[in-house]
Design a protein around this motif. Structure first.
Motif, PDB file in Angstrom:
ATOM      1  N   UNK A 108     -12.479  -2.886  11.915  1.00  0.00           N
ATOM      2  CA  UNK A 108     -12.185  -4.275  11.526  1.00  0.00           C
ATOM      3  C   UNK A 108     -11.323  -4.322  10.263  1.00  0.00           C
ATOM      4  N   UNK A 109     -11.634  -3.474   9.275  1.00  0.00           N
ATOM      5  CA  UNK A 109     -10.852  -3.467   8.035  1.00  0.00           C
ATOM      6  C   UNK A 109      -9.451  -2.924   8.262  1.00  0.00           C
ATOM      7  N   UNK A 110      -9.309  -1.925   9.128  1.00  0.00           N
ATOM      8  CA  UNK A 110      -7.979  -1.395   9.440  1.00  0.00           C
ATOM      9  C   UNK A 110      -7.133  -2.455  10.136  1.00  0.00           C
ATOM     10  N   UNK A 111      -7.750  -3.215  11.053  1.00  0.00           N
ATOM     11  CA  UNK A 111      -7.017  -4.285  11.742  1.00  0.00           C
ATOM     12  C   UNK A 111      -6.647  -5.414  10.783  1.00  0.00           C
ATOM     13  N   UNK A 112      -7.464  -5.607   9.751  1.00  0.00           N
ATOM     14  CA  UNK A 112      -7.194  -6.670   8.784  1.00  0.00           C
ATOM     15  C   UNK A 112      -5.920  -6.404   7.994  1.00  0.00           C
ATOM     16  N   UNK A 113      -5.605  -5.138   7.753  1.00  0.00           N
ATOM     17  CA  UNK A 113      -4.419  -4.775   6.970  1.00  0.00           C
ATOM     18  C   UNK A 113      -3.353  -4.120   7.854  1.00  0.00           C
ATOM     19  N   UNK A 114      -3.301  -4.527   9.120  1.00  0.00           N
ATOM     20  CA  UNK A 114      -2.340  -3.922  10.040  1.00  0.00           C
ATOM     21  C   UNK A 114      -0.902  -4.233   9.642  1.00  0.00           C
ATOM     22  N   UNK A 115      -0.644  -5.460   9.170  1.00  0.00           N
ATOM     23  CA  UNK A 115       0.713  -5.833   8.770  1.00  0.00           C
ATOM     24  C   UNK A 115       1.174  -5.030   7.563  1.00  0.00           C
ATOM     25  N   UNK A 116       0.294  -4.854   6.586  1.00  0.00           N
ATOM     26  CA  UNK A 116       0.658  -4.065   5.410  1.00  0.00           C
ATOM     27  C   UNK A 116       0.899  -2.602   5.781  1.00  0.00           C
ATOM     28  N   UNK A 117       0.151  -2.096   6.742  1.00  0.00           N
ATOM     29  CA  UNK A 117       0.313  -0.704   7.148  1.00  0.00           C
ATOM     30  C   UNK A 117       1.656  -0.481   7.839  1.00  0.00           C
ATOM     31  N   UNK A 118       2.160  -1.492   8.533  1.00  0.00           N
ATOM     32  CA  UNK A 118       3.467  -1.368   9.174  1.00  0.00           C
ATOM     33  C   UNK A 118       4.582  -1.300   8.126  1.00  0.00           C
ATOM     34  N   UNK A 119       4.400  -2.003   7.007  1.00  0.00           N
ATOM     35  CA  UNK A 119       5.419  -1.981   5.960  1.00  0.00           C
ATOM     36  C   UNK A 119       5.455  -0.651   5.210  1.00  0.00           C
ATOM     37  N   UNK A 120       4.376   0.127   5.286  1.00  0.00           N
ATOM     38  CA  UNK A 120       4.334   1.401   4.572  1.00  0.00           C
ATOM     39  C   UNK A 120       5.297   2.427   5.157  1.00  0.00           C
ATOM     40  N   UNK A 121       5.740   2.208   6.409  1.00  0.00           N
ATOM     41  CA  UNK A 121       6.637   3.172   7.044  1.00  0.00           C
ATOM     42  C   UNK A 121       7.983   3.200   6.330  1.00  0.00           C
ATOM     43  N   UNK A 122       8.492   2.023   5.935  1.00  0.00           N
ATOM     44  CA  UNK A 122       9.789   1.951   5.266  1.00  0.00           C
ATOM     45  C   UNK A 122       9.685   2.025   3.751  1.00  0.00           C
ATOM     46  N   UNK A 123       8.475   2.044   3.217  1.00  0.00           N
ATOM     47  CA  UNK A 123       8.301   2.053   1.760  1.00  0.00           C
ATOM     48  C   UNK A 123       8.322   3.487   1.259  1.00  0.00           C
ATOM     49  N   UNK A 124       9.059   3.780   0.186  1.00  0.00           N
ATOM     50  CA  UNK A 124       9.092   5.154  -0.332  1.00  0.00           C
ATOM     51  C   UNK A 124       7.732   5.566  -0.875  1.00  0.00           C
ATOM     52  N   UNK A 125       7.337   6.783  -0.557  1.00  0.00           N
ATOM     53  CA  UNK A 125       6.051   7.308  -0.986  1.00  0.00           C
ATOM     54  C   UNK A 125       6.209   8.050  -2.314  1.00  0.00           C
ATOM     55  N   UNK A 126       5.378   7.697  -3.279  1.00  0.00           N
ATOM     56  CA  UNK A 126       5.413   8.302  -4.604  1.00  0.00           C
ATOM     57  C   UNK A 126       4.101   9.023  -4.831  1.00  0.00           C
ATOM     58  N   UNK A 127       4.193  10.294  -5.188  1.00  0.00           N
ATOM     59  CA  UNK A 127       2.998  11.089  -5.417  1.00  0.00           C
ATOM     60  C   UNK A 127       2.246  10.566  -6.644  1.00  0.00           C
ATOM     61  N   UNK A 128       0.900  10.586  -6.615  1.00  0.00           N
ATOM     62  CA  UNK A 128       0.144  10.170  -7.807  1.00  0.00           C
ATOM     63  C   UNK A 128       0.387  11.067  -9.010  1.00  0.00           C
ATOM     64  N   UNK A 129       0.774  12.326  -8.772  1.00  0.00           N
ATOM     65  CA  UNK A 129       1.052  13.230  -9.883  1.00  0.00           C
ATOM     66  C   UNK A 129       2.324  12.816 -10.624  1.00  0.00           C
ATOM     67  N   UNK A 130       3.258  12.184  -9.901  1.00  0.00           N
ATOM     68  CA  UNK A 130       4.470  11.681 -10.552  1.00  0.00           C
ATOM     69  C   UNK A 130       4.112  10.581 -11.547  1.00  0.00           C
ATOM     70  N   UNK A 131       3.221   9.683 -11.151  1.00  0.00           N
ATOM     71  CA  UNK A 131       2.829   8.591 -12.032  1.00  0.00           C
ATOM     72  C   UNK A 131       2.040   9.108 -13.235  1.00  0.00           C
ATOM     73  N   UNK A 132       1.225  10.131 -13.027  1.00  0.00           N
ATOM     74  CA  UNK A 132       0.488  10.709 -14.156  1.00  0.00           C
ATOM     75  C   UNK A 132       1.440  11.382 -15.128  1.00  0.00           C
ATOM     76  N   UNK A 133       2.467  12.051 -14.583  1.00  0.00           N
ATOM     77  CA  UNK A 133       3.463  12.686 -15.446  1.00  0.00           C
ATOM     78  C   UNK A 133       4.227  11.633 -16.241  1.00  0.00           C
ATOM     79  N   UNK A 134       4.581  10.530 -15.594  1.00  0.00           N
ATOM     80  CA  UNK A 134       5.285   9.460 -16.290  1.00  0.00           C
ATOM     81  C   UNK A 134       4.426   8.872 -17.400  1.00  0.00           C
ATOM     82  N   UNK A 135       3.145   8.624 -17.111  1.00  0.00           N
ATOM     83  CA  UNK A 135       2.256   8.062 -18.124  1.00  0.00           C
ATOM     84  C   UNK A 135       2.096   9.016 -19.306  1.00  0.00           C
TER      85      UNK A 135
END
Length: 233
Positions: A108-135
């Motif tokens: 049910x929760x996965x179906x609730x965010x189905x639209x957002x999950x479709x947008x993740x395909x075109x969104x650039x993925x940023x590693x969490x280690x990159x953000x920690x390095x930046x901070x």
């Protein structure tokens, strides 16, 4: 006098919080064999060694491990809204789930965010280690050693790269955005702070606060040679 001391103790209330855990044990010694007509629930017939146990597993002491959750909002360093991420259980139970920033990935929760999950395909993925390095880089003051006794000295990207390496940050010169000759003998005042931009990846860059530290290379070389002589003697 005795009643006076007992009154504060009577006001103390003990709150018991139930904890669900499992402890698996095994007997240290084989159980004493009883005769067929003897009652097995008559504990007087057993020995002390029959009640010695060894702990095989205690779930309360086991490591929590990781858990899959689906994010309800963008969490920096973790993921985007609608993304299913695998994170430590401690982080999920103490930070994300209580704040409603994540949910269990039920159908049910996965179906609730189905639209957002479709947008993740075109969104650039940023590693969490990159953000920690930046901070981390935004909090430091990078001290760049440079020999100011050289005539017409100027700061180069190689100087910045070496200073970052002293901070255990490895990068190429191409990742450092610095104009050649922008900081030199005529434009820089001792103790002044300036910004240098470092591109961590094509999507993320960070401005690092820097300052120059005057270093006499000849003096350092003499000290190094002297230390080698002292080591031999």
């Amino acid at each position: 006098m005795i009643r006076t001391f007992l009154r504060p103790l009577q006001a103390v209330r003990v709150v018991q919080i139930p904890v669900r855990t499992t402890v698996v044990v095994e007997r240290v010694n084989p159980l004493t064999k009883l005769r067929p007509w003897e009652n097995i629930y008559d504990y007087n017939k057993y020995k002390y060694a029959d009640f010695q146990y060894r702990v095989v597993r205690n779930t309360d002491a086991d490591k929590w491990g990781n858990i899959d959750v689906i994010l309800t909002e963008y969490v920096e360093g973790v993921g985007y809204k609608g993304e299913i991420v695998n994170i430590p259980r401690e982080m999920a139970y103490t930070e994300l789930l209580p704040a409603q920033l994540a949910l269990y990935p039920t159908p049910d929760n996965v179906a609730l965010f189905e639209e957002e999950r479709k947008l993740l395909v075109d969104r650039p993925q940023i590693s969490p280690f990159v953000m920690k390095c930046r901070d981390y880089l935004t909090t430091i003051l990078l001290q760049i050693p440079i020999n100011m006794k050289v005539k017409d000295w100027s700061l180069t990207r190689d100087n910045v790269r070496i200073a970052l390496r002293r901070m255990n940050v490895m990068c190429d010169e191409d990742a450092i955005l610095l104009e050649d000759g922008a900081i030199n003998k005529d434009t820089y005042k001792l103790g002044e702070e300036f910004q240098v931009t470092l591109k961590i990846n094509p999507l993320v860059d960070v401005s690092i606060k820097c300052t120059l530290v005057p270093v006499d290379k000849a003096k350092l070389w003499d000290e190094y040679q002297l230390s080698k002589r002292r080591a031999k003697t």
